[in-house]
Design an enzyme around this catalytic site. Structure first.
Site, PDB file in Angstrom:
ATOM      1  N   ASP A   7       0.875  -1.177   0.000  1.00  0.00           N
ATOM      2  CA  ASP A   7       0.000   0.000   0.000  1.00  0.00           C
ATOM      3  C   ASP A   7       0.912   1.227   0.000  1.00  0.00           C
ATOM      4  O   ASP A   7       2.141   1.120  -0.182  1.00  0.00           O
ATOM      5  CB  ASP A   7      -0.993  -0.042   1.177  1.00  0.00           C
ATOM      6  CG  ASP A   7      -0.323   0.195   2.524  1.00  0.00           C
ATOM      7  OD1 ASP A   7       0.932   0.258   2.584  1.00  0.00           O
ATOM      8  OD2 ASP A   7      -1.047   0.325   3.525  1.00  0.00           O
ATOM      9  N   CYS A  64       3.425  -2.920   4.053  1.00  0.00           N
ATOM     10  CA  CYS A  64       2.502  -1.840   4.400  1.00  0.00           C
ATOM     11  C   CYS A  64       3.191  -1.046   5.503  1.00  0.00           C
ATOM     12  O   CYS A  64       4.400  -1.210   5.711  1.00  0.00           O
ATOM     13  CB  CYS A  64       1.110  -2.359   4.778  1.00  0.00           C
ATOM     14  SG  CYS A  64       1.000  -3.415   6.225  1.00  0.00           S
ATOM     15  N   THR A  66       3.057  -1.022   8.879  1.00  0.00           N
ATOM     16  CA  THR A  66       3.622  -1.882   9.943  1.00  0.00           C
ATOM     17  C   THR A  66       3.900  -3.298   9.471  1.00  0.00           C
ATOM     18  O   THR A  66       4.637  -4.036  10.136  1.00  0.00           O
ATOM     19  CB  THR A  66       2.622  -1.997  11.107  1.00  0.00           C
ATOM     20  OG1 THR A  66       1.390  -2.535  10.586  1.00  0.00           O
ATOM     21  CG2 THR A  66       2.365  -0.645  11.761  1.00  0.00           C
ATOM     22  N   HIS A  97      12.406 -22.341   9.733  1.00  0.00           N
ATOM     23  CA  HIS A  97      11.445 -23.057  10.572  1.00  0.00           C
ATOM     24  C   HIS A  97      10.026 -23.054  10.007  1.00  0.00           C
ATOM     25  O   HIS A  97       9.303 -24.032  10.184  1.00  0.00           O
ATOM     26  CB  HIS A  97      11.409 -22.458  11.982  1.00  0.00           C
ATOM     27  CG  HIS A  97      12.619 -22.803  12.795  1.00  0.00           C
ATOM     28  ND1 HIS A  97      12.670 -22.644  14.170  1.00  0.00           N
ATOM     29  CD2 HIS A  97      13.841 -23.292  12.438  1.00  0.00           C
ATOM     30  CE1 HIS A  97      13.855 -23.026  14.626  1.00  0.00           C
ATOM     31  NE2 HIS A  97      14.590 -23.410  13.594  1.00  0.00           N
TER      32      HIS A  97
HETATM   33  C1  RB5 Z   1      -1.974   2.742   6.397  1.00  0.00           C
HETATM   34  O1  RB5 Z   1      -2.079   3.967   7.016  1.00  0.00           O
HETATM   35  C2  RB5 Z   1      -1.598   1.664   7.390  1.00  0.00           C
HETATM   36  O2  RB5 Z   1      -2.690   1.397   8.225  1.00  0.00           O
HETATM   37  C3  RB5 Z   1      -1.155   0.402   6.684  1.00  0.00           C
HETATM   38  O3  RB5 Z   1      -0.075   0.705   5.881  1.00  0.00           O
HETATM   39  C4  RB5 Z   1      -0.708  -0.751   7.558  1.00  0.00           C
HETATM   40  O4  RB5 Z   1       0.214  -0.341   8.510  1.00  0.00           O
HETATM   41  C5  RB5 Z   1      -1.777  -1.589   8.119  1.00  0.00           C
HETATM   42  O5  RB5 Z   1      -1.539  -2.584   8.818  1.00  0.00           O
END
Ligand code: RB5
Length: 148
Positions: A7, A64, A66, A97
């Site tokens: 994303d 993404c 996180t 693993h």
């Molecule tokens: C986007 O703002 C963020 O929520 C997405 O990139 C991700 O971290 C979701 O788990």
């Protein structure tokens, strides 16, 4: 061939890892996103995980902010073992693993150098099999049971 997808929160790191894959001569396909506009991570996680699940690609790397959202959505798919890793040790274990076929990285968590090391480590590691295969077999059996 490796599928990559992100994303907006993972876009910058995805671009860095695409450069790494090119440097290493590894074929990849980018399933998007391709600009910084806000998008929904499931749309891109699904594109990658569906094809790994179907056996159309052996591996994927998802990004993404996180890594949490991408790992949640990718692991909905049968035969996908998506591992959210935070450091090179986790990236190595994800292969040795867990035989993870998708590596998930957080673009707002990792610096580029660490992420590059993690991808190299995951790609170069070898699944140990043995007792670990038995554990994966239990997950496969669960998938089969839940799909009935
Ligand atoms: C986007 O703002 C963020 O929520 C997405 O990139 C991700 O971290 C979701 O788990």
């Amino acid at each position: 061939m490796i599928l990559v997808g992100s994303d907006h929160g993972g876009l910058e790191l995805k671009e860095a890892i695409k450069r790494l894959l090119s440097e290493r001569g590894i074929a990849f396909e980018d399933c998007g996103t391709d600009n910084g506009n806000s998008v929904d991570y499931p749309d891109f996680g699904i594109k990658v995980a569906r094809r790994v699940s179907a056996g159309e690609a052996e591996k994927g790397i998802l990004f993404c902010g996180t890594g949490i959202g991408m790992s949640i959505v990718a692991n909905k798919f049968p035969k996908v073992r998506a591992a959210l890793a935070a450091d090179p040790f986790m990236a190595r274990m994800a292969k040795e693993h867990n035989n993870a076929n998708i590596l998930v990285l957080g673009g707002r968590v990792l610096d580029e150098a660490t992420a590059r090391e993690m991808v190299c480590t995951w790609l170069d590691a070898v699944f140990e099999g043995g007792r670990h295969q038995g554990r994966l077999d239990k997950i496969t059996a669960l998938e089969t049971e839940l799909m009935k």
